[in-house]
Design a protein around this motif. Structure first.
Motif, short mmCIF file in Angstrom:
data_model
loop_
_atom_site.label_atom_id
_atom_site.label_comp_id
_atom_site.label_asym_id
_atom_site.label_seq_id
_atom_site.Cartn_x
_atom_site.Cartn_y
_atom_site.Cartn_z
N GLY A 177 0.78 -1.24 0.00
CA GLY A 177 0.00 0.00 0.00
C GLY A 177 0.81 1.28 0.00
O GLY A 177 0.33 2.32 0.49
N GLN A 180 -1.14 4.39 -1.75
CA GLN A 180 -2.23 5.01 -0.97
C GLN A 180 -1.71 5.70 0.28
O GLN A 180 -2.22 6.73 0.70
CB GLN A 180 -3.27 3.96 -0.52
CG GLN A 180 -3.88 3.12 -1.64
CD GLN A 180 -3.00 1.94 -2.06
OE1 GLN A 180 -1.90 2.11 -2.58
NE2 GLN A 180 -3.49 0.71 -1.82
N VAL A 218 -4.57 8.04 -9.38
CA VAL A 218 -4.63 8.42 -7.96
C VAL A 218 -5.07 9.88 -7.81
O VAL A 218 -4.60 10.75 -8.53
CB VAL A 218 -3.24 8.20 -7.30
CG1 VAL A 218 -3.20 8.82 -5.90
CG2 VAL A 218 -2.91 6.72 -7.23
#
Length: 674
Positions: A177, A180, A218
């Motif tokens: 991750g 993020q 994103v």
């Protein structure tokens, strides 16, 4: 204090770490902290006297107070700020697992000093980055600490950006991750956090399609990530930030996530990188700007054209050879000294960028070679002591050697082949690959350098390349020989066959690399051209060549390989005495027949060409006048081929839908009737 006194006081500090009174130990660690700040001699002494294992022991003891453990981590961090040898000693004492263990402690202040020390250890080039990945629980734990404070964010992202060195590392961080977790940090109020997060994205995206494709979608606070990067490239941002944001967009573009004609590339990234090349900037910035720009436009001719007309870039790069220091650094003597020592990095970057700029467009190449003393600079670059400069100079030369115009003019005027040959004597493989590719171009038939190179003993050198373990070098060696044999005199061809040796030639014909095989067939085809040459080579090596042809036609090979092989056979069929090697080989005639009826037109054409040459050739016309025996030879051949059913096949091919094949068959039929 002399050395002995320093050692004595150092010993006193270490002794205090073993005091039974915890309060005295704490005071000892605090005094040690104050003694080592900025004092490398003192740091080295304490390490030699064994302070590190004791500090690590105290750091890990559950009975130590939080304050003592924190102060121990601070001292270790200070020791790590010293020389590379200090770092080596700390790593050897297993400081990394001890500090990683410390991150499990609940107190933020202790976590922060442990991270700070880890950061210092990991950014050193002597620390094996693999140590971050040994324990699989570490990366997820670091991700979870990102939200604790600005300090944890700064140190952890800095650790990640320094320890992400391989595609495996990128995948581990991606799977846990990283994107993020790190994306929100790009709009952190702290510049240091924003900068380290940006660096993380640049190392994650480099040559990584999975990461780059994810980054495109994103959102950071409702804004697309690419737009955040564009904002970070504005001229009012610090140079380091502009450059790193430009690298992120460059890597995303090269990984196929952003189109090369996207406005964020053409109107923002490319101009930003060109700006970095001006002599206002520091040496490191100019190097990084040029190398990143070279990488961005390497595969795209349109970007090369745009860059070549932006801010006089071609001329701006000429300054890389003249002014190692930026305009602003002229007053700083330490900076000037540093820049002189690193001037070779600028030359390397300029050569790389010139290579990329000139890799496709003829006008740009002309512009580059007409830049002041450019060819002389490349020639001297080929013999510089720095291997990286030699490699970049030869890349630049290779790029320019793709131009017929340049091969005929500037390459000839500057006798570029001389330093190139010297470079080929003993160089690492990457240099050899580039240098031999360039040599292939210099050996093309229209290149005026071809003659002098031939006289310089190049054949031996190329033959030795064909024995390399590297497929790229084998290809280049054989390719250069192929270019050399094209329309060459008999003595050159004989010399090639002698130097290479038939054994090596046939080894190359069974090379696992299809490029090597194709170029070897090309060489053979060039050797077997013009009748006397064909007859001479076939009289000495006919049996082996026919064997090799048989093997290739029988094996699983591409259409290209088989076509090239049939073309060689057609050349053999064109010889006077050589054609008998086919006529007396029924198996080979059956193969030709098979390929005349093949589903692929290219193979049909090549096979029909073989038959054409077998039926007839001009020598027979001469022979009719002199005596009848030769004419009888051609008659016998025609009879045999008719019996084997070739006339029927030709007749059928005169109805072929492909016009070339149809014409070729008709011509062959006419020769029969003649």
């Amino acid at each position: 204090m002399d050395a002995a006194e320093v050692t004595a006081t150092s010993r006193h500090y270490v002794d205090r770490l073993f005091d039974p009174d915890p309060q005295k130990v704490l005071q000892g660690v605090i005094d040690m902290k104050n003694a080592v700040i900025g004092n490398n001699k003192q740091k080295a002494n304490l390490i030699v006297l064994g302070a590190v294992p004791r500090l690590l022991y105290l750091l890990q003891q559950s009975s130590s107070s939080l304050e003592l453990r924190t102060e121990c981590a601070v001292v270790l961090g200070s020791l790590a700020m010293g020389t590379e040898n200090n770092i080596k000693s700390l790593v050897d004492c297993h400081i990394i697992p001890a500090l990683l263990q410390g991150l499990l402690c609940p107190e933020l202040i202790f976590i922060e000093v442990c991270l700070r020390c880890l950061r210092t250890v990991f950014i050193s080039p002597v620390t094996p980055v693999q140590l971050l990945y040994t324990d699989p629980t570490v990366i997820p734990h670091l991700m979870s600490l990102l939200s604790r404070s600005q300090r944890t964010q700064e140190y952890i992202t800095q650790i990640f950006s320094h320890c992400c060195k391989t595609p495996e590392h990128q995948t581990v961080l991606f799977n846990h991750g990283a994107i993020q977790n790190i994306a929100p940090l790009l709009i952190s109020p702290s510049y240091k956090v924003r900068m380290q997060a940006l660096k993380c994205f640049s190392v994650l995206a480099y040559e990584n399609t999975q990461v780059s494709m994810t980054l495109v979608n994103v959102l950071v606070d409702g804004e697309l990530l690419s737009q955040v990067f564009v904002r970070m490239m504005q001229r009012d941002q610090p140079i380091e930030m502009q450059l790193t944001a430009a690298k992120c967009l460059t890597y995303m573009c090269r990984a196929g996530a952003i189109r090369t004609d996207d406005s964020c590339v053409v109107l923002k990234t490319l101009p930003c990188l060109v700006r970095m090349c001006s002599k206002e900037h520091l040496l490191e910035e100019r190097v990084e700007g040029a190398e990143t720009l070279a990488y961005l436009m390497e595969p795209d001719v349109e970007l090369q054209r745009i860059a070549s007309t932006t801010d006089h870039l071609v001329a701006m790069l000429a300054d890389y050879f003249k002014y190692p220091s930026s305009v602003s650094a002229i007053t700083d003597i330490k900076r000037l000294d540093h820049d002189l020592k690193h001037a070779h990095e600028l030359r390397q970057a300029a050569f790389k960028l010139y290579a990329s700029l000139g890799s496709n467009d003829e006008d740009i190449r002309k512009k580059i070679t007409e830049t002041e003393n450019m060819m002389d600079r490349i020639v001297s670059g080929l013999s510089e002591s720095s291997i990286k400069v030699r490699l970049a100079a030869v890349r630049c030369l290779h790029s320019l050697s793709r131009s017929v115009q340049q091969l005929r003019t500037s390459f000839h005027d500057h006798a570029v082949w001389r330093p190139l040959m010297k470079l080929l004597q003993n160089a690492p493989d990457e240099v050899l690959v580039m240098a031999s590719s360039t040599l292939c171009n210099l050996l093309l038939e229209f290149s005026p350098s071809k003659e002098p190179i031939l006289e310089s003993g190049v054949i031996e050198l190329l033959c030795s390349l064909t024995q390399s373990d590297s497929p790229a070098l084998r290809v280049n060696g054989i390719w250069a020989l192929m270019n050399m044999a094209f329309q060459a005199e008999q003595k050159v061809k004989v010399e090639i066959v002698r130097s290479l040796g038939t054994e090596q030639l046939f080894r190359l014909l069974s090379d696992p690399d299809s490029n090597v095989l194709m170029k070897t067939l090309g060489l053979l085809r060039n050797l077997l051209s013009t009748r006397p040459h064909i007859d001479q080579i076939m009289s000495s090596h006919g049996k082996q060549i026919m064997q090799a042809v048989t093997l290739i036609l029988e094996a699983e090979h591409s259409i290209e390989v088989k076509e090239q092989t049939l073309c060689i056979l057609a050349n053999i069929a064109d010889g006077n005495t050589a054609k008998e090697l086919i006529m007396t080989n029924d198996d080979m005639l059956q193969k030709i027949k098979y390929y005349m009826g093949h589903s692929n037109v290219k193979l049909q054409l090549a096979a029909t060409f073989c038959i054409s040459n077998l039926i007839w050739n001009e020598e027979d016309v001469q022979a009719v006048v002199n005596s009848d025996c030769s004419h009888k030879g051609s008659q016998e051949r025609q009879d045999k081929l008719r019996e084997m059913g070739f006339v029927d096949i030709l007749h059928k091919l005169t109805q072929a839908s492909d016009p070339n094949l149809c014409d070729r068959a008709k011509t062959a039929m006419q020769q029969y009737l003649a």
